[in-house]
Design an enzyme around this catalytic site. Sequence first.
Site, PDB file in Angstrom:
ATOM      1  N   CYS A   1       0.845  -1.183   0.000  1.00  0.00           N
ATOM      2  CA  CYS A   1       0.000   0.000   0.000  1.00  0.00           C
ATOM      3  C   CYS A   1       0.882   1.235   0.000  1.00  0.00           C
ATOM      4  O   CYS A   1       2.089   1.146   0.217  1.00  0.00           O
ATOM      5  CB  CYS A   1      -0.881   0.015   1.229  1.00  0.00           C
ATOM      6  SG  CYS A   1      -1.741  -1.535   1.488  1.00  0.00           S
TER       7      CYS A   1
ATOM      8  N   TRP B   1      -3.630  -1.891  -1.273  1.00  0.00           N
ATOM      9  CA  TRP B   1      -3.514  -3.134  -2.042  1.00  0.00           C
ATOM     10  C   TRP B   1      -4.013  -4.186  -1.068  1.00  0.00           C
ATOM     11  O   TRP B   1      -3.328  -4.539  -0.114  1.00  0.00           O
ATOM     12  CB  TRP B   1      -2.055  -3.345  -2.443  1.00  0.00           C
ATOM     13  CG  TRP B   1      -1.780  -4.644  -3.135  1.00  0.00           C
ATOM     14  CD1 TRP B   1      -1.373  -5.807  -2.557  1.00  0.00           C
ATOM     15  CD2 TRP B   1      -1.858  -4.908  -4.532  1.00  0.00           C
ATOM     16  NE1 TRP B   1      -1.204  -6.775  -3.511  1.00  0.00           N
ATOM     17  CE2 TRP B   1      -1.497  -6.257  -4.724  1.00  0.00           C
ATOM     18  CE3 TRP B   1      -2.210  -4.132  -5.641  1.00  0.00           C
ATOM     19  CZ2 TRP B   1      -1.469  -6.856  -5.984  1.00  0.00           C
ATOM     20  CZ3 TRP B   1      -2.183  -4.730  -6.890  1.00  0.00           C
ATOM     21  CH2 TRP B   1      -1.809  -6.067  -7.057  1.00  0.00           C
TER      22      TRP B   1
ATOM     23  N   GLU C   1      11.297 -22.819 -14.855  1.00  0.00           N
ATOM     24  CA  GLU C   1      11.088 -21.391 -14.581  1.00  0.00           C
ATOM     25  C   GLU C   1      12.341 -20.581 -14.958  1.00  0.00           C
ATOM     26  O   GLU C   1      12.234 -19.488 -15.514  1.00  0.00           O
ATOM     27  CB  GLU C   1      10.698 -21.203 -13.107  1.00  0.00           C
ATOM     28  CG  GLU C   1      10.543 -19.762 -12.650  1.00  0.00           C
ATOM     29  CD  GLU C   1       9.546 -18.945 -13.441  1.00  0.00           C
ATOM     30  OE1 GLU C   1       8.812 -19.488 -14.281  1.00  0.00           O
ATOM     31  OE2 GLU C   1       9.532 -17.714 -13.247  1.00  0.00           O
TER      32      GLU C   1
ATOM     33  N   HIS D   1      17.626 -38.871 -24.801  1.00  0.00           N
ATOM     34  CA  HIS D   1      16.588 -39.343 -25.715  1.00  0.00           C
ATOM     35  C   HIS D   1      16.406 -38.401 -26.901  1.00  0.00           C
ATOM     36  O   HIS D   1      15.367 -38.431 -27.552  1.00  0.00           O
ATOM     37  CB  HIS D   1      15.281 -39.553 -24.956  1.00  0.00           C
ATOM     38  CG  HIS D   1      15.393 -40.591 -23.886  1.00  0.00           C
ATOM     39  ND1 HIS D   1      15.523 -41.934 -24.171  1.00  0.00           N
ATOM     40  CD2 HIS D   1      15.487 -40.483 -22.536  1.00  0.00           C
ATOM     41  CE1 HIS D   1      15.651 -42.615 -23.027  1.00  0.00           C
ATOM     42  NE2 HIS D   1      15.639 -41.744 -22.024  1.00  0.00           N
TER      43      HIS D   1
ATOM     44  N   LYS E   1       1.327  -8.282 -18.966  1.00  0.00           N
ATOM     45  CA  LYS E   1       1.421  -8.742 -17.569  1.00  0.00           C
ATOM     46  C   LYS E   1       0.302  -9.732 -17.245  1.00  0.00           C
ATOM     47  O   LYS E   1       0.541 -10.734 -16.598  1.00  0.00           O
ATOM     48  CB  LYS E   1       1.390  -7.548 -16.622  1.00  0.00           C
ATOM     49  CG  LYS E   1       1.582  -7.917 -15.159  1.00  0.00           C
ATOM     50  CD  LYS E   1       2.996  -8.412 -14.873  1.00  0.00           C
ATOM     51  CE  LYS E   1       3.147  -8.975 -13.479  1.00  0.00           C
ATOM     52  NZ  LYS E   1       4.294  -9.886 -13.372  1.00  0.00           N
TER      53      LYS E   1
HETATM   54  C1  F6R Z   1       6.207 -14.995 -16.946  1.00  0.00           C
HETATM   55  C2  F6R Z   1       4.871 -14.642 -16.538  1.00  0.00           C
HETATM   56  C3  F6R Z   1       3.729 -15.351 -17.157  1.00  0.00           C
HETATM   57  C4  F6R Z   1       2.589 -15.509 -16.156  1.00  0.00           C
HETATM   58  C5  F6R Z   1       1.356 -16.132 -16.831  1.00  0.00           C
HETATM   59  C6  F6R Z   1       0.245 -16.383 -15.840  1.00  0.00           C
HETATM   60  O1  F6R Z   1       7.176 -14.289 -16.252  1.00  0.00           O
HETATM   61  O2  F6R Z   1       4.674 -13.781 -15.719  1.00  0.00           O
HETATM   62  O3  F6R Z   1       4.119 -16.590 -17.659  1.00  0.00           O
HETATM   63  O4  F6R Z   1       3.026 -16.335 -15.118  1.00  0.00           O
HETATM   64  O5  F6R Z   1       0.899 -15.288 -17.838  1.00  0.00           O
HETATM   65  O6  F6R Z   1      -0.123 -15.198 -15.202  1.00  0.00           O
HETATM   66  P1  F6R Z   1      -0.927 -15.221 -13.859  1.00  0.00           P
HETATM   67  O7  F6R Z   1      -0.037 -15.771 -12.805  1.00  0.00           O
HETATM   68  O8  F6R Z   1      -1.310 -13.801 -13.612  1.00  0.00           O
HETATM   69  O9  F6R Z   1      -2.115 -16.108 -14.074  1.00  0.00           O
END
Ligand code: F6R
Length: 611
Positions: free
Chosen positions: A2, A74, A484, A507, A606
Site C-alpha cells: 500500500c 492493495w 522457470e 533421448h 502482464k
Molecule cells: C512470466 C509470466 C507469465 C505468467 C502467466 C500467468 O514471467 O509472468 O508466464 O506467469 O501469464 O499469469 P498469472 O499468474 O497472472 O495467471
Amino acid sequence: MCGIMGYVGPRPASPIIMQGLKRLEYRGYDSAGIAVAADGVIQIRKAAGKLDRLVEAMAASEPSGAIGIGHTRWATHGPPTDANAHPHADTTEKFAIVHNGIIENFFELKEELLAAGREFTSDTDTEVLVHLISDEYDGDLAEAVRRAVKRATGAYALVAVAAEQPDTIVAVRMISPLVIGFGEGETFLASGIPALLDHTRDVLVMEDGELAIITAEGITLEKLDGTPVDRQHMKVDWDVEQAEKGGYPHFMLKEIFEQPRVVADSLLGRLDGTDVILEGVAWGPAFEQSIEKIWITACGTAFHAGLAGKEMFEGLLRIPTEAVYAHELRYRDPIVEPNSLTLAISQSGETADTLAGARLLHERGSRLLAITNVVGSALTHYSDDVIYTRAGLEISVASTKAYTAMLVAQYLLALRLGQSRGVLDEARARKVAAALEALPGQVESLLKREEGIDEMARFLASKLADENDIYFIGRGLDYAVATEGSLKLKEISYLHSEAMPAGELKHGTLALITEGTPVIVVNTQAHVYDKTVSALQEVKARGASVIAVAYDDDTEIEHYTDHVLRIPRTLDLLSPVLSIVPLQLLAYHVADARGLEIDQPRNLAKSVTVE
Ligand code: F6R
C-alpha cells in the site's frame, strides 16, 4: 504494497496528500482514501477503485485542514470496497489511521474488542488498531499509539491522527517502510521517497521499531520503548523515476531483491509452531483427510510454481497430483474423482485460461482453492477457498517475487495437509516449519552475500549474452525450477532456451550439445544427485559449458561444471525458493547485457485476460 502520504504544515493538506498518492500510483492499488483533521473533527473521504474515484469524492467536498493522512490500498484482508479502504476511524471518529502491512493477531484482538462492545465497519485487520488507540488515549496520541502497538504483532507501518491534537501525526515503522520529508515549517511523511520529491529532498528513513512524533516544526524520533533516536537526515538526488524503482535500474531487479520480504510476509501469522493458519481456507479437517487427488492448473510462471507443488504434494503427502496447463485443461474432458482438490494458481487472478480451467474442474465437483496475489480478483469469485500470496504489486512483466510467494503458499498447504493426514510426524513437521521460518533470512543472505551472487550472475551473463541456445536441466523439484529459469531467460533475453528433465537429454536433445553449448543444471535433490551428475558427464563429454546451481556445502559439483552459483543449504524440499534466485538474476543480466527492454518484453502482457 500500500502507499501512505501524510502532511502537517501551514498549507491545505488535501491537495498535497493527493499529489503524493498520485506519485505512489506506480505501486498499484485497489482503493484510496484521505483523512484531514481540523476544528476538532476528522473528515474522511475514501473510495474503492482508481484514484480518480477519490478525486471525484473530493471534488464534491474537499476536506479542509492543514494536517492529514492518505492511503492507497492493495488489499490483504477484506475485498477492495469503500468500507475497507483506509483511513479507518474509531467509533467516536476522533482518531483516524492508515496502515501498511499485516497485523498477525488481529483476529484475537478483534474478538476482544467486539466483546467489549466496539463496532467494526470493515473487514480489515487495520481497524483493530484504531479502536486500540482510541481505548488507550488519555490526551497523548503518541502514548496511545505506543500502547496500542504493544498489543499488536506483525509487520506494518502505522500512521495516526487525533481530532484533539490537530498539530501532530504519529507514525510507527515495524518492517513496512516509512520516510519523513522536511520542508520549511512543514513536514511530510510517506511510504516511499517518490511521494516526497515534489516537496523536498531532505529526508529521514525510519527504522524498524521506531515511533515518530511529527509536527510542522520537525520530528521527535524514539524507539517504541521511548528511548530517543538521533539520526542524520539524508539528501536524495534521485529523480522520480529512479525513486519509484527504489534506486534499481529496473522493476524486475527491484522485485528480485524484494523476495526476502515477500517470503517473510507470505509466512507472517500463518505458522504457529507447526500449526498452519490459512485465513481464507474454509474447509475442515474431514475434507483434508478425504482428499484423494490434487489438480493443479495455471499458466506460465504460475504453472512452473505448480510443477514444484506437484512434486511436493506427491512426495510429501503421497496424494496423486496432476499439474495441467489451464489452456490444455479447458479443452480436455477431465475425469474428476470425488474428493479432489484443485489448486488454481495465478498472480493476477485474471488469466482467462486459468479461470476457464479452474471453473471446469469446479463444475465437475472438485473443491477449488485459488492461490493468487490479487485480493478480490476474478479467480477468487469462483473459488471455495483462497490463499493470498502477499507478494505486493508486481510491475515487471517477467514474474519473480510472485513465483516464490506461490511456492511458499504451497509449502504451507503441504505442511498443514501432511499433519492433518498423519503423514508428517511431529518431528518432521517441526523440521519443515523451522526450515520455512529460516527461508526469508536465507534468501536475504543469498542476495547480500559477500562473494556476490548478483556479481557472479552478471559475470556469467556476459558469457551467455551472445549464445543462441541454452539448455536447463534438473530432476524432480530441480526440473521444476529449471522450467522457470528457462522461461525467465527466454522471455526477457529473446534467446532460445529449453528446460528438460536431466534424464531426457539422452533421448534426443543430446544431439544438439556440441563444443561450448551452455547447459545450466540445478542439482539440489540428494536422492537424484548422482543421476544428475551422470547427465552432466554426458554433456561435458560433448564439450558443453556447464553452470550449476548447487548448495554452498556441495564440494563435488565443481568437478563436473565450469561455474557454480551457490545457494544456502536448506531442506531439499524447500530448495526451489533459493535455487530460483540466481536463475532470475542470470536472466536479468543476460537481457541487460543484450541492451533489452527488461520490464516490458516484446509481445508480452502482464496479465493475459483473453484466450
Ligand atoms: C512470466 C509470466 C507469465 C505468467 C502467466 C500467468 O514471467 O509472468 O508466464 O506467469 O501469464 O499469469 P498469472 O499468474 O497472472 O495467471
